[in-house]
Scaffold this active site. Structure first.
Site, PDB file in Angstrom:
ATOM      1  N   LYS A  16       0.830  -1.216   0.000  1.00 51.29           N
ATOM      2  CA  LYS A  16       0.000   0.000   0.000  1.00 51.29           C
ATOM      3  C   LYS A  16       0.863   1.265   0.000  1.00 51.29           C
ATOM      4  O   LYS A  16       0.646   2.168  -0.792  1.00 51.29           O
ATOM      5  CB  LYS A  16      -0.909   0.051   1.236  1.00 51.29           C
ATOM      6  CG  LYS A  16      -1.959  -1.040   1.307  1.00 51.29           C
ATOM      7  CD  LYS A  16      -2.934  -0.801   2.452  1.00 51.29           C
ATOM      8  CE  LYS A  16      -2.289  -0.874   3.827  1.00 51.29           C
ATOM      9  NZ  LYS A  16      -1.787  -2.214   4.201  1.00 51.29           N
ATOM     10  N   ARG A  91      -9.532   1.771   8.749  1.00 53.61           N
ATOM     11  CA  ARG A  91      -9.189   0.375   9.041  1.00 53.61           C
ATOM     12  C   ARG A  91     -10.289  -0.315   9.823  1.00 53.61           C
ATOM     13  O   ARG A  91     -10.144  -1.486  10.170  1.00 53.61           O
ATOM     14  CB  ARG A  91      -7.914   0.356   9.884  1.00 53.61           C
ATOM     15  CG  ARG A  91      -6.677  -0.150   9.152  1.00 53.61           C
ATOM     16  CD  ARG A  91      -5.552  -0.094  10.161  1.00 53.61           C
ATOM     17  NE  ARG A  91      -4.387  -0.822   9.847  1.00 53.61           N
ATOM     18  CZ  ARG A  91      -3.297  -0.309   9.294  1.00 53.61           C
ATOM     19  NH1 ARG A  91      -3.281   0.928   8.874  1.00 53.61           N
ATOM     20  NH2 ARG A  91      -2.223  -1.053   9.148  1.00 53.61           N
ATOM     21  N   ARG A 130      11.312  -6.037   4.465  1.00 56.11           N
ATOM     22  CA  ARG A 130      11.146  -4.594   4.233  1.00 56.11           C
ATOM     23  C   ARG A 130      12.164  -3.784   5.042  1.00 56.11           C
ATOM     24  O   ARG A 130      12.396  -4.056   6.208  1.00 56.11           O
ATOM     25  CB  ARG A 130       9.720  -4.202   4.640  1.00 56.11           C
ATOM     26  CG  ARG A 130       9.442  -2.715   4.592  1.00 56.11           C
ATOM     27  CD  ARG A 130       7.983  -2.418   4.435  1.00 56.11           C
ATOM     28  NE  ARG A 130       7.161  -2.838   5.553  1.00 56.11           N
ATOM     29  CZ  ARG A 130       5.831  -2.746   5.546  1.00 56.11           C
ATOM     30  NH1 ARG A 130       5.201  -2.277   4.489  1.00 56.11           N
ATOM     31  NH2 ARG A 130       5.135  -3.126   6.587  1.00 56.11           N
ATOM     32  N   ARG A 162      11.187  -1.631  10.602  1.00 59.31           N
ATOM     33  CA  ARG A 162      10.102  -1.271  11.516  1.00 59.31           C
ATOM     34  C   ARG A 162      10.017  -2.291  12.645  1.00 59.31           C
ATOM     35  O   ARG A 162      10.116  -3.487  12.390  1.00 59.31           O
ATOM     36  CB  ARG A 162       8.766  -1.241  10.764  1.00 59.31           C
ATOM     37  CG  ARG A 162       8.503   0.053  10.046  1.00 59.31           C
ATOM     38  CD  ARG A 162       7.294  -0.024   9.150  1.00 59.31           C
ATOM     39  NE  ARG A 162       6.102  -0.547   9.803  1.00 59.31           N
ATOM     40  CZ  ARG A 162       4.891  -0.564   9.236  1.00 59.31           C
ATOM     41  NH1 ARG A 162       4.736  -0.077   8.016  1.00 59.31           N
ATOM     42  NH2 ARG A 162       3.856  -1.051   9.865  1.00 59.31           N
ATOM     43  N   ARG A 173      -0.898  -8.824  13.178  1.00 59.46           N
ATOM     44  CA  ARG A 173      -1.391  -7.782  12.267  1.00 59.46           C
ATOM     45  C   ARG A 173      -2.328  -8.390  11.233  1.00 59.46           C
ATOM     46  O   ARG A 173      -3.328  -7.779  10.851  1.00 59.46           O
ATOM     47  CB  ARG A 173      -0.209  -7.047  11.615  1.00 59.46           C
ATOM     48  CG  ARG A 173       0.490  -6.133  12.633  1.00 59.46           C
ATOM     49  CD  ARG A 173       1.846  -5.654  12.152  1.00 59.46           C
ATOM     50  NE  ARG A 173       1.786  -4.828  10.969  1.00 59.46           N
ATOM     51  CZ  ARG A 173       2.830  -4.592  10.166  1.00 59.46           C
ATOM     52  NH1 ARG A 173       4.003  -5.157  10.425  1.00 59.46           N
ATOM     53  NH2 ARG A 173       2.694  -3.821   9.119  1.00 59.46           N
TER      54      ARG A 173
END
Ligand code: AMP
Length: 216
Positions: A16, A91, A130, A162, A173
């Site tokens: 995203k 969300r 990531r 992160r 998540r």
């Protein structure tokens, strides 16, 4: 009425942030990422940052009240007048309803809701690989969009991971997404706004599908 009010939804790690950024550059509108705003608050160690740290660490959702307040303030800024791309908001159904109300009050409306779809099996690999550039915020992936060095990005900037991009948190998540965010798919499909985009493939392949889906 604004021409380019868009929303991105999709599971964590679907791309995203990366694809929203590309779309924003093309449209010349700001990317509004609640995740980025919350991470900035944490980095600044503000009151808000301290309040949200724990829930973010375990992969839960920050309260609707907090994120709705952030988005309201952000959309009131001048650069959002000609459009925006919301990334990571709404969300939950209450967030979507609050957004509808806010946009009605501002006399604008959502044009497209992009659902970036990636199977669960690919998500853990996407997220754990990531890395983010410390100064530019540029997002890399160790395998799919590799930086020049494993710990350094272009220009030599340090790469950070992160703290919620570790496997244990990713599982939470994904569960949070399934329970709280997935109902938005039907919510926006009912309004005729949902655009499904296959998020599997190279960055350019996904961007091409995305641009076609929103007609740019
Ligand atoms: P993201 O960068 O979008 O993956 O968001 C990172 C984390 O910030 C999420 O796992 C949540 O803890 C929190 N967060 C971001 N956006 C929202 C939102 N719209 N509602 C609640 N929590 C959020």
């Amino acid at each position: 009425m604004s021409q380019s009010d868009l929303i991105f939804i999709g599971p964590p790690g679907a791309g995203k942030g990366t694809q929203a950024k590309r779309l924003c550059e093309k449209l010349g509108v700001p990317q509004v990422s609640t995740g980025d705003m919350l991470r900035e608050a944490r980095a600044a160690e503000s009151e808000l940052g301290k309040r949200v740290a724990e829930v973010m660490e375990r992969g839960g959702l920050v309260s609707d009240e907090i994120v709705i307040g952030l988005v309201e303030e952000r959309l009131a800024r001048a650069d959002a007048a000609k459009g925006f791309v919301l990334d990571g908001f709404p969300r939950t159904i209450p967030q979507a309803e609050a957004l509808d109300k806010l946009l009605r009050r501002l006399g604008r409306s959502v044009k497209h809701v992009v659902l970036l779809e990636v199977p669960d099996a690919l998500i853990v690999e996407r997220i754990t690989g990531r890395r983010t550039g410390e100064t530019t915020g540029r997002i890399y992936h160790l395998k799919y969009d590799p930086p020049p060095f494993p710990d350094r990005g272009e220009g030599g900037e340090r790469l950070l991971q992160r703290s919620d991009d570790v496997e244990e948190t990713v599982v939470n998540r994904l569960a949070t997404y399934a329970a709280q965010t997935a109902p938005l798919v039907a919510y926006y499909a009912d309004k005729g706004l949902l655009r499904r985009v296959d998020g599997v493939g190279s960055l350019d392949e996904v961007s091409a599908r995305l641009f076609a889906a929103v007609g740019v």
